[in-house]
Design an enzyme around this catalytic site. Structure first.
Site, mmCIF file in Angstrom:
data_model
loop_
_atom_site.group_PDB
_atom_site.id
_atom_site.type_symbol
_atom_site.label_atom_id
_atom_site.label_comp_id
_atom_site.label_asym_id
_atom_site.label_seq_id
_atom_site.Cartn_x
_atom_site.Cartn_y
_atom_site.Cartn_z
ATOM 1 N N ASN A 28 0.857 -1.198 0.000
ATOM 2 C CA ASN A 28 0.000 0.000 0.000
ATOM 3 C C ASN A 28 0.891 1.245 0.000
ATOM 4 O O ASN A 28 2.119 1.129 0.013
ATOM 5 C CB ASN A 28 -0.945 -0.021 1.206
ATOM 6 C CG ASN A 28 -0.186 -0.082 2.505
ATOM 7 O OD1 ASN A 28 0.537 0.854 2.861
ATOM 8 N ND2 ASN A 28 -0.286 -1.196 3.219
ATOM 9 N N ASP A 63 -3.943 -6.664 5.409
ATOM 10 C CA ASP A 63 -4.947 -7.507 6.072
ATOM 11 C C ASP A 63 -4.953 -8.905 5.461
ATOM 12 O O ASP A 63 -5.344 -9.866 6.111
ATOM 13 C CB ASP A 63 -6.341 -6.885 5.921
ATOM 14 C CG ASP A 63 -6.451 -5.604 6.753
ATOM 15 O OD1 ASP A 63 -5.905 -5.590 7.868
ATOM 16 O OD2 ASP A 63 -7.050 -4.616 6.267
HETATM 17 O O1 PMT Z 1 2.872 6.107 6.546
HETATM 18 P P1 PMT Z 1 2.234 7.416 6.103
HETATM 19 O O2 PMT Z 1 2.379 7.648 4.612
HETATM 20 O O3 PMT Z 1 2.740 8.582 6.919
HETATM 21 O O4 PMT Z 1 0.646 7.310 6.351
HETATM 22 C C1 PMT Z 1 0.185 7.206 7.657
HETATM 23 C C2 PMT Z 1 -0.977 6.209 7.762
HETATM 24 C C3 PMT Z 1 -2.174 6.736 7.006
HETATM 25 C C4 PMT Z 1 -0.553 4.832 7.204
HETATM 26 C C5 PMT Z 1 -1.275 6.061 9.300
HETATM 27 O O5 PMT Z 1 -1.641 7.323 9.814
HETATM 28 C C6 PMT Z 1 -2.381 5.057 9.568
HETATM 29 O O6 PMT Z 1 -3.579 5.350 9.542
HETATM 30 N N1 PMT Z 1 -1.975 3.783 9.872
HETATM 31 C C7 PMT Z 1 -2.911 2.651 10.034
HETATM 32 C C8 PMT Z 1 -3.303 2.154 8.684
HETATM 33 C C9 PMT Z 1 -4.150 0.933 8.758
HETATM 34 O O7 PMT Z 1 -3.725 -0.093 8.319
HETATM 35 O O8 PMT Z 1 -5.291 1.065 9.377
HETATM 36 P P2 PMT Z 1 -6.343 -0.146 9.575
HETATM 37 O O9 PMT Z 1 -7.581 0.585 9.933
HETATM 38 O O10 PMT Z 1 -6.379 -1.049 8.403
HETATM 39 O O11 PMT Z 1 -5.745 -0.960 10.804
HETATM 40 C C10 PMT Z 1 -6.126 -0.698 12.132
HETATM 41 C C11 PMT Z 1 -4.966 -0.916 13.070
HETATM 42 O O12 PMT Z 1 -4.626 -2.304 13.141
HETATM 43 C C12 PMT Z 1 -3.677 -0.201 12.705
HETATM 44 O O13 PMT Z 1 -3.111 0.305 13.895
HETATM 45 C C13 PMT Z 1 -2.799 -1.293 12.107
HETATM 46 O O14 PMT Z 1 -1.412 -1.043 12.353
HETATM 47 C C14 PMT Z 1 -3.270 -2.505 12.885
HETATM 48 N N2 PMT Z 1 -3.169 -3.799 12.160
HETATM 49 C C15 PMT Z 1 -3.889 -4.008 11.035
HETATM 50 C C16 PMT Z 1 -3.821 -5.249 10.411
HETATM 51 C C17 PMT Z 1 -2.978 -6.252 10.947
HETATM 52 N N3 PMT Z 1 -2.852 -7.441 10.366
HETATM 53 N N4 PMT Z 1 -2.268 -6.000 12.055
HETATM 54 C C18 PMT Z 1 -2.349 -4.801 12.674
HETATM 55 O O15 PMT Z 1 -1.688 -4.590 13.677
#
Ligand code: PMT
Length: 405
Positions: A210, A279
């Site tokens: 991504n 994911d």
């Molecule tokens: O890196 P940049 O270009 O500065 O951009 C920053 C960002 C937009 C990536 C950052 O601010 C951000 O939002 N990061 C989380 C992105 C994300 O994957 O969000 P999510 O809603 O899909 O995941 C939720 C949370 O679960 C996140 O804290 C993620 O790290 C965590 N996760 C998700 C999937 C997984 N398998 N394991 C995880 O730990």
């Protein structure tokens, strides 16, 4: 440690005989590794030329609010967002009055009004002007707004009088600026942070990933260091330099990130998951490069393990902060993620082709079980500093409740 390295500092110069000291200040800030942009008021230019400051800062000096060319290059709003610190040195009695009144009738005052970053002023004026009740009332107003007032010093003045009103020396200002970036709010704490994307291989040369650049996570790592923490940063594949004093572990896939996180999670007090972890990953990684054959092909994907949920479920879980990147229903989805994953806090950011991912700016909604703070669009560095302050306060509040309850 020199905390000024890579910091973006606006040196604002207003009209005072002490303006000559700003030349030395600008040189020293640059020597300390800061990126300096100088903004001068019209009366400042009566005391020192923009050319001198341009040579010392290595950048064109900003002077006009109503200049179409200057606004097109970097307008007052961009400058306001760009800065990690605005330092007005010297700050004349008149400029202090305008700042306290919220004026925006020249470039420097407009930048101060538009900025949400740290603002510090180094007053310089005649001792009677400094002691005047009007100036003291303005200073009290600025202190209430959390503007840092640096000095003034006592001593003999250019006007022949002696008393308070001398601008601090550049060396003293440099020391104070260094301290402004060190809060000590997290001293003795170990903070574990994930940043950047993961890459999930399809075959030896292709992968699913991504647009995360790692900028948000790296800015948080730097802010945690400034707050006195020990920081371990688990980074996916990104093109960023490691902030000073941060221990960095590079990984590529979600599974490698999970292993690295779980290795360090037991010893950390705070875990902040900014990484955009895949994911899903391809169920099988082809050993050899997949050949182009049929018109269509299907890729079977399997879920990756949720690293954040795993840390929050540890018997001795750290204060756990997740991020939520959403294109719609931001607060609703973020709150439900926080509840489902049993987090202490979640930081929601709206994302899209030109928002959140791979940008220097961001906009955050910070949620915890009984609270919510919105942080307006700002540089990721400034937001990171504010976020670290909020995390430190919340983690401390929970700690205190547990130890007394
Ligand atoms: O890196 P940049 O270009 O500065 O951009 C920053 C960002 C937009 C990536 C950052 O601010 C951000 O939002 N990061 C989380 C992105 C994300 O994957 O969000 P999510 O809603 O899909 O995941 C939720 C949370 O679960 C996140 O804290 C993620 O790290 C965590 N996760 C998700 C999937 C997984 N398998 N394991 C995880 O730990």
């Amino acid at each position: 440690m020199d905390t000024l390295y890579n910091k973006r500092i606006i040196v604002g110069i207003s009209g005072s005989i002490a303006a000559y000291k700003s030349a030395e200040l600008t040189r020293r800030l640059r020597d300390a590794g800061a990126d300096v942009r100088v903004v001068m008021t019209r009366s400042a230019m009566e005391f020192i030329t923009p050319l001198t400051l341009q040579a010392l800062s290595g950048r064109a000096v900003h002077t006009e609010l109503m200049d179409a060319d200057a606004e097109a290059a970097m307008g007052h709003i961009e400058l306001a967002r760009w800065a990690d610190l605005i330092l007005i040195a010297p700050a004349s009695a008149d400029f202090i009055a305008r700042l306290s009144g919220g004026h925006a009738n020249d470039l420097l005052s407009a930048i101060c009004l538009a900025s949400q970053t740290q603002l510090a002023i180094a007053p310089a004026m005649n001792q009677a002007m400094w002691d005047n009740a009007a100036t003291q009332a303005n200073i009290a107003t600025l202190k209430q707004r959390e503007v840092s007032i640096l000095g003034p010093a006592q001593g003999s003045q250019a006007c022949g009088e002696t008393g308070p009103g001398r601008m601090l020396e550049p060396e003293q200002l440099l020391k104070i600026c260094n301290n402004l970036f060190q809060s000590g709010l997290m001293s003795g704490q170990h903070v574990l942070i994930t940043a950047g994307p993961t890459r999930e291989p399809i075959d030896p040369v292709r992968y699913i990933s991504n647009r995360s650049s790692g900028k948000m996570g790296f800015a948080i790592a730097e802010a945690a260091i400034e707050a006195g923490a020990d920081v371990t940063l688990i980074a996916g594949p990104v093109q960023l330099d490691t902030p000073e004093r941060v221990t960095r572990v590079d990984v590529e896939t979600a599974s490698q990130m999970q292993q690295a996180v779980l290795k360090h999670a037991g010893a950390c007090d705070i875990f902040i998951a900014t990484a955009a972890v895949a994911d899903y990953r391809p169920g099988l990684q082809a050993v050899n490069k997949i050949k182009k054959q049929a018109d269509e092909m299907q890729l079977k994907l399997v879920k990756t393990h949720d690293i954040l949920a795993a840390v929050a479920a540890l018997a001795k879980a750290p204060f756990t902060v997740g991020f939520a990147a959403e294109t719609d229903k931001l607060l609703e989805y973020a709150r439900s993620k926080m509840e489902r994953k049993n987090l202490n806090m979640i930081v929601a950011n709206p994302v899209g082709p030109t928002r959140g991912f791979d940008q220097d700016t961001n906009e955050l909604d910070i949620l915890w079980p009984n609270g919510h703070i919105h942080l307006d669009l700002n540089s990721k560095k400034t937001l990171a500093r504010k976020l670290i302050t909020i995390i430190a306060e919340r983690a401390h509040a929970i700690d205190t409740t547990e130890n007394t309850g």
